[in-house]
Scaffold this motif. Sequence first.
Motif, PDB file in Angstrom:
ATOM      1  N   ASP A  72    -125.693 -26.289  52.631  1.00 24.32           N
ATOM      2  CA  ASP A  72    -127.008 -26.614  53.188  1.00 24.32           C
ATOM      3  C   ASP A  72    -127.636 -25.444  53.941  1.00 24.32           C
ATOM      4  OD1 ASP A  72    -126.811 -29.156  52.158  1.00 24.32           O
ATOM      5  OD2 ASP A  72    -126.082 -30.040  54.028  1.00 24.32           O
ATOM      6  N   ARG A  73    -126.880 -24.343  54.107  1.00 24.01           N
ATOM      7  CA  ARG A  73    -127.354 -23.113  54.769  1.00 24.01           C
ATOM      8  C   ARG A  73    -127.836 -23.369  56.199  1.00 24.01           C
ATOM      9  NH1 ARG A  73    -125.594 -18.765  52.841  1.00 24.01           N
ATOM     10  NH2 ARG A  73    -127.428 -17.555  53.277  1.00 24.01           N
ATOM     11  N   ASN A  74    -127.209 -24.331  56.858  1.00 21.55           N
ATOM     12  CA  ASN A  74    -127.546 -24.624  58.250  1.00 21.55           C
ATOM     13  C   ASN A  74    -126.991 -23.550  59.174  1.00 21.55           C
ATOM     14  OD1 ASN A  74    -128.822 -27.189  57.918  1.00 21.55           O
ATOM     15  ND2 ASN A  74    -126.817 -28.081  57.554  1.00 21.55           N
ATOM     16  N   ARG A  75    -127.704 -23.299  60.234  1.00 19.07           N
ATOM     17  CA  ARG A  75    -127.197 -22.426  61.290  1.00 19.07           C
ATOM     18  C   ARG A  75    -126.160 -23.230  62.054  1.00 19.07           C
ATOM     19  NH1 ARG A  75    -128.617 -17.941  63.354  1.00 19.07           N
ATOM     20  NH2 ARG A  75    -127.927 -17.371  65.430  1.00 19.07           N
ATOM     21  N   VAL A  76    -125.011 -22.624  62.336  1.00 20.53           N
ATOM     22  CA  VAL A  76    -123.939 -23.319  63.037  1.00 20.53           C
ATOM     23  C   VAL A  76    -123.372 -22.437  64.137  1.00 20.53           C
ATOM     24  CG1 VAL A  76    -123.300 -24.701  61.016  1.00 20.53           C
ATOM     25  CG2 VAL A  76    -122.104 -22.564  61.464  1.00 20.53           C
ATOM     26  N   GLN A  77    -122.703 -23.090  65.061  1.00 21.11           N
ATOM     27  CA  GLN A  77    -121.975 -22.392  66.113  1.00 21.11           C
ATOM     28  C   GLN A  77    -120.506 -22.778  65.942  1.00 21.11           C
ATOM     29  OE1 GLN A  77    -122.396 -23.952  70.091  1.00 21.11           O
ATOM     30  NE2 GLN A  77    -122.137 -21.927  70.988  1.00 21.11           N
ATOM     31  N   ILE A  78    -119.640 -21.777  65.948  1.00 20.79           N
ATOM     32  CA  ILE A  78    -118.205 -21.994  65.815  1.00 20.79           C
ATOM     33  C   ILE A  78    -117.548 -21.646  67.148  1.00 20.79           C
ATOM     34  CG2 ILE A  78    -116.102 -21.377  64.566  1.00 20.79           C
ATOM     35  CD1 ILE A  78    -118.097 -22.419  62.606  1.00 20.79           C
ATOM     36  N   CYS A  79    -116.756 -22.582  67.676  1.00 18.12           N
ATOM     37  CA  CYS A  79    -116.056 -22.353  68.945  1.00 18.12           C
ATOM     38  C   CYS A  79    -114.554 -22.462  68.740  1.00 18.12           C
ATOM     39  CB  CYS A  79    -116.512 -23.362  69.998  1.00 18.12           C
ATOM     40  SG  CYS A  79    -118.227 -23.102  70.493  1.00 18.12           S
ATOM     41  N   ALA A  80    -113.812 -21.739  69.569  1.00 15.47           N
ATOM     42  CA  ALA A  80    -112.354 -21.752  69.528  1.00 15.47           C
ATOM     43  C   ALA A  80    -111.829 -23.021  70.186  1.00 15.47           C
ATOM     44  CB  ALA A  80    -111.804 -20.517  70.238  1.00 15.47           C
ATOM     45  N   LEU A  81    -110.535 -23.232  70.071  1.00 11.83           N
ATOM     46  CA  LEU A  81    -109.898 -24.404  70.674  1.00 11.83           C
ATOM     47  C   LEU A  81    -110.136 -24.483  72.179  1.00 11.83           C
ATOM     48  CD1 LEU A  81    -106.540 -24.246  68.702  1.00 11.83           C
ATOM     49  CD2 LEU A  81    -108.307 -25.993  68.459  1.00 11.83           C
ATOM     50  N   ASN A  82    -110.230 -23.329  72.845  1.00 13.80           N
ATOM     51  CA  ASN A  82    -110.441 -23.313  74.303  1.00 13.80           C
ATOM     52  C   ASN A  82    -111.918 -23.379  74.686  1.00 13.80           C
ATOM     53  OD1 ASN A  82    -111.410 -20.787  73.719  1.00 13.80           O
ATOM     54  ND2 ASN A  82    -109.923 -19.681  74.972  1.00 13.80           N
ATOM     55  N   GLY A  83    -112.816 -23.345  73.714  1.00 18.14           N
ATOM     56  CA  GLY A  83    -114.243 -23.451  73.986  1.00 18.14           C
ATOM     57  C   GLY A  83    -115.011 -22.153  73.886  1.00 18.14           C
ATOM     58  N   ASP A  84    -114.307 -21.024  73.769  1.00 20.75           N
ATOM     59  CA  ASP A  84    -115.003 -19.743  73.609  1.00 20.75           C
ATOM     60  C   ASP A  84    -115.758 -19.722  72.292  1.00 20.75           C
ATOM     61  OD1 ASP A  84    -113.870 -18.877  75.979  1.00 20.75           O
ATOM     62  OD2 ASP A  84    -112.305 -17.685  75.006  1.00 20.75           O
TER      63      ASP A  84
ATOM     64  N   TRP B 109    -114.188 -26.403  67.183  1.00 25.38           N
ATOM     65  CA  TRP B 109    -115.254 -27.265  66.703  1.00 25.38           C
ATOM     66  C   TRP B 109    -116.385 -26.439  66.106  1.00 25.38           C
ATOM     67  CZ3 TRP B 109    -113.861 -27.069  71.862  1.00 25.38           C
ATOM     68  CH2 TRP B 109    -114.751 -26.449  72.751  1.00 25.38           C
ATOM     69  N   VAL B 110    -117.164 -27.135  65.283  1.00 30.69           N
ATOM     70  CA  VAL B 110    -118.340 -26.556  64.636  1.00 30.69           C
ATOM     71  C   VAL B 110    -119.515 -27.438  65.060  1.00 30.69           C
ATOM     72  CG1 VAL B 110    -119.459 -26.040  62.435  1.00 30.69           C
ATOM     73  CG2 VAL B 110    -116.968 -25.801  62.663  1.00 30.69           C
ATOM     74  N   VAL B 111    -120.566 -26.809  65.549  1.00 33.11           N
ATOM     75  CA  VAL B 111    -121.764 -27.528  65.985  1.00 33.11           C
ATOM     76  C   VAL B 111    -122.890 -27.215  65.013  1.00 33.11           C
ATOM     77  CG1 VAL B 111    -123.389 -27.936  67.879  1.00 33.11           C
ATOM     78  CG2 VAL B 111    -121.025 -27.254  68.388  1.00 33.11           C
ATOM     79  N   ILE B 112    -123.500 -28.259  64.470  1.00 37.78           N
ATOM     80  CA  ILE B 112    -124.636 -28.108  63.579  1.00 37.78           C
ATOM     81  C   ILE B 112    -125.852 -28.722  64.280  1.00 37.78           C
ATOM     82  CG2 ILE B 112    -125.551 -28.571  61.260  1.00 37.78           C
ATOM     83  CD1 ILE B 112    -122.036 -29.433  61.565  1.00 37.78           C
ATOM     84  N   PRO B 113    -126.694 -27.879  64.904  1.00 38.74           N
ATOM     85  CA  PRO B 113    -127.851 -28.409  65.653  1.00 38.74           C
ATOM     86  C   PRO B 113    -128.808 -29.176  64.734  1.00 38.74           C
ATOM     87  CG  PRO B 113    -127.497 -26.080  66.133  1.00 38.74           C
ATOM     88  CD  PRO B 113    -126.621 -26.418  64.971  1.00 38.74           C
ATOM     89  N   LYS B 114    -129.427 -30.208  65.286  1.00 35.85           N
ATOM     90  CA  LYS B 114    -130.421 -30.976  64.540  1.00 35.85           C
ATOM     91  C   LYS B 114    -131.804 -30.429  64.829  1.00 35.85           C
ATOM     92  CE  LYS B 114    -127.847 -35.285  64.571  1.00 35.85           C
ATOM     93  NZ  LYS B 114    -127.796 -36.675  65.053  1.00 35.85           N
ATOM     94  N   GLY B 115    -132.675 -30.533  63.861  1.00 38.68           N
ATOM     95  CA  GLY B 115    -134.069 -30.183  64.068  1.00 38.68           C
ATOM     96  C   GLY B 115    -134.358 -28.703  64.099  1.00 38.68           C
TER      97      GLY B 115
END
Length: 186
Positions: A123-135, A179-185
């Motif tokens: 879907d070519r969405n912009r995502v944020q990838i964080c480590a297990l500790n949150g970095d 975790w992977v965050v996929i922002p909406k909108g």
Amino acid sequence: MRWESLFDDLESQLQGEIAAQLREEITQSIRAEQATETLAERLEKLAGQMLRLQLGSKLEVSGRLGPLGDGYLCIDSEAADWVINLQALRRLSITAPRAGTRRCRVNRSKIKLPTLLRGIMRDRNRVQICALNGDELAEGTMGQVGKDFLVMLVHPRDEFARDSAVSEQAVIPLDAIGWVVIPKGI
């Protein structure tokens, strides 16, 4: 001797002992079941419910529990969709269900994390990838998802992942992802 009342009394005692024994067996069975329940099995029972999760060092996320996979769960919050590695989960709070809220139980999906990430990448969405500790490990667009890694194309937020805009290709082992965050909108 009144045989009838004696036998009634003895049968009543026997029925009471049988009922007590059955209650004890049920109690022991419930304890055994609860003692062997896994986190994933517990989460299956919570599918569709509103949860508050503490991730990594202290990040809190609230949202509705979506699909579960082998080692991950999905959360639908107001601002973003989340794919969360169960190893990143520090605490889970179940918010009180509202009247009329349907509880549903789902089985874990057989879709593995790399396959899910490929679907998100498509879907070519912009995502944020964080480590297990949150970095934060990287933010941008996924360029490739291998068997045990992914490649993030890092670029400015207001640009697409074109060769001229990509400043870095970050290779991230899937085991390092919290975790992977996929922002909406966006």
